[in-house]
Each structure stands twice: as structure tokens, then as C-alpha cells.
Design a protein around this motif. Sequence first.
Motif, short mmCIF file in Angstrom:
data_model
loop_
_atom_site.label_atom_id
_atom_site.label_comp_id
_atom_site.label_asym_id
_atom_site.label_seq_id
_atom_site.Cartn_x
_atom_site.Cartn_y
_atom_site.Cartn_z
N ILE A 34 0.88 -1.18 0.00
CA ILE A 34 0.00 0.00 0.00
C ILE A 34 0.91 1.22 0.00
N LYS A 35 0.72 2.04 -0.99
CA LYS A 35 1.56 3.22 -1.18
C LYS A 35 1.41 4.16 0.02
N THR A 36 2.52 4.48 0.66
CA THR A 36 2.47 5.35 1.84
C THR A 36 3.22 6.67 1.64
N PHE A 42 -4.43 12.14 0.54
CA PHE A 42 -4.64 11.07 -0.45
C PHE A 42 -4.93 9.75 0.23
N LEU A 43 -4.05 9.41 1.17
CA LEU A 43 -4.19 8.14 1.88
C LEU A 43 -5.50 8.08 2.67
N MET A 44 -5.85 9.17 3.31
CA MET A 44 -7.10 9.22 4.07
C MET A 44 -8.30 9.04 3.14
N SER A 45 -8.23 9.64 1.96
CA SER A 45 -9.32 9.47 0.98
C SER A 45 -9.42 8.02 0.52
N LEU A 46 -8.27 7.39 0.31
CA LEU A 46 -8.28 5.99 -0.11
C LEU A 46 -8.95 5.09 0.93
N ARG A 54 -16.79 8.49 9.96
CA ARG A 54 -16.48 7.53 11.01
C ARG A 54 -16.88 6.16 10.48
N MET A 55 -16.08 5.16 10.75
CA MET A 55 -16.39 3.82 10.25
C MET A 55 -16.01 2.78 11.28
N THR A 56 -16.56 1.60 11.08
CA THR A 56 -16.22 0.49 11.97
C THR A 56 -14.82 -0.03 11.60
N TYR A 57 -14.26 -0.84 12.49
CA TYR A 57 -12.96 -1.43 12.21
C TYR A 57 -13.04 -2.31 10.97
N ARG A 58 -14.16 -3.02 10.82
CA ARG A 58 -14.33 -3.88 9.64
C ARG A 58 -14.32 -3.06 8.35
N GLU A 59 -15.03 -1.94 8.34
CA GLU A 59 -15.04 -1.08 7.15
C GLU A 59 -13.65 -0.57 6.84
N PHE A 60 -12.90 -0.24 7.89
CA PHE A 60 -11.53 0.24 7.71
C PHE A 60 -10.65 -0.84 7.09
N THR A 61 -10.74 -2.07 7.60
CA THR A 61 -9.91 -3.15 7.05
C THR A 61 -10.33 -3.49 5.62
N GLU A 62 -11.63 -3.40 5.31
CA GLU A 62 -12.08 -3.63 3.93
C GLU A 62 -11.50 -2.58 3.00
N ALA A 63 -11.43 -1.34 3.47
CA ALA A 63 -10.83 -0.28 2.65
C ALA A 63 -9.35 -0.55 2.45
N ALA A 64 -8.68 -1.02 3.48
CA ALA A 64 -7.25 -1.32 3.36
C ALA A 64 -7.02 -2.47 2.38
N ILE A 65 -7.88 -3.47 2.42
CA ILE A 65 -7.76 -4.60 1.49
C ILE A 65 -7.95 -4.13 0.05
N ARG A 66 -8.88 -3.20 -0.13
CA ARG A 66 -9.14 -2.68 -1.49
C ARG A 66 -7.91 -2.04 -2.10
N VAL A 67 -7.09 -1.40 -1.28
CA VAL A 67 -5.93 -0.70 -1.84
C VAL A 67 -4.65 -1.52 -1.78
N CYS A 68 -4.75 -2.77 -1.38
CA CYS A 68 -3.56 -3.64 -1.40
C CYS A 68 -2.96 -3.67 -2.80
N GLY A 69 -1.67 -3.60 -2.87
CA GLY A 69 -0.99 -3.67 -4.16
C GLY A 69 -0.93 -2.34 -4.88
N SER A 70 -1.41 -1.28 -4.26
CA SER A 70 -1.45 0.02 -4.95
C SER A 70 -0.06 0.59 -5.21
N SER A 71 0.94 0.17 -4.45
CA SER A 71 2.27 0.75 -4.67
C SER A 71 2.92 0.19 -5.93
N SER A 72 2.47 -0.95 -6.41
CA SER A 72 3.10 -1.54 -7.58
C SER A 72 2.53 -1.02 -8.89
N ASP A 73 1.36 -0.39 -8.85
CA ASP A 73 0.75 0.10 -10.08
C ASP A 73 0.08 1.45 -9.81
N ILE A 74 0.67 2.50 -10.32
CA ILE A 74 0.15 3.85 -10.08
C ILE A 74 -1.26 4.02 -10.65
#
Length: 141
Positions: A34-36, A42-46, A54-74
Motif C-alpha cells: 500500500i503506497k504510503t 490522499f491516503l485518508m481518501s483511499l 467515522r467507520m467500523t474497524y471492519r469497514e476500515f480493514t475492507e478499505a485497506a484490502i481494497r488498496v492492497c498492491g497500490s504501490s506496484s501500479d500507479i
Amino acid sequence: RAIDTNEDARIDGAEVTRLLDDSELQDILKAFHIKTDVPRSFLMSLFGFSKGTRMTYREFTEAAIRVCGSSSDIRSFMLQYDVAQLKSMFSGRIESLRGIVAGSLDEAATAATGASEAEAPPPPPLPAVPLASSAAAAAAA
């Protein structure tokens, strides 16, 4: 360490911002590609945080999963950013429309109730029904 510092079962932007300063989380994000090295906004929007979101922990982890691999492809990274921006924009508009519709429905109900109570004519009288016994009715026939 707890992410939800105010213990309200929801994560807000301030809590995530504090968390993003943690070197352990930076390492975890990098491990998941995940591009940091981008502006914090930018990161907060992602992750889906904007204007008091405000979101639940589950919603937060789902958002993080969605952006996995973002650093390898702009292109993937920018697409995720655009999707997050559109989601935020439409969520705000939908909530605004819900408020407008709810207000309109309340006004219509109030107007209908007020008009029906103030202007409604009294109900018509019930027709007179003779109370005759079945024996008297049979004798009359």
C-alpha cells in the motif's frame, strides 16, 4: 495498542491519522504494497475518510484490502483514489437527499393532518335501523 482511542466502536479521521504516524503500521502497509509515500489527504481518501467520516474497524480493514498492491501500479492507485472520491461525494449527496425527502414527508404529513382536522366536515349520521325482534318481523311479513 488500540485504534479506537475514544472507545466508541467507530474509527474517525483523527484516530487513523495518529495511527498512520505509527512506524509499525507503516511497515504493515508497505508489506501489503500500500503506497504510503503520498500526501496524507490522499491516503485518508483511499481509506474512505473525509469530513468527519467515522467507520467500523471492519469497514476500515475492507478499505485497506481494497488498496492492497497500490504501490506496484500507479494506475491502480489513482483508480482507487477516484473511486474513494466518488463514493464520498455520492454518499454525501444521498444523505442530503434523504434529509430533503424526510423533511418533505414530514411537512406533507403535518399539512395533511392539519387540513383534515380543520376542514373536515363531520361524518354523516348513521341511518336509523329499527330494533325489532325476529318474531315481530316474522308476524309483519
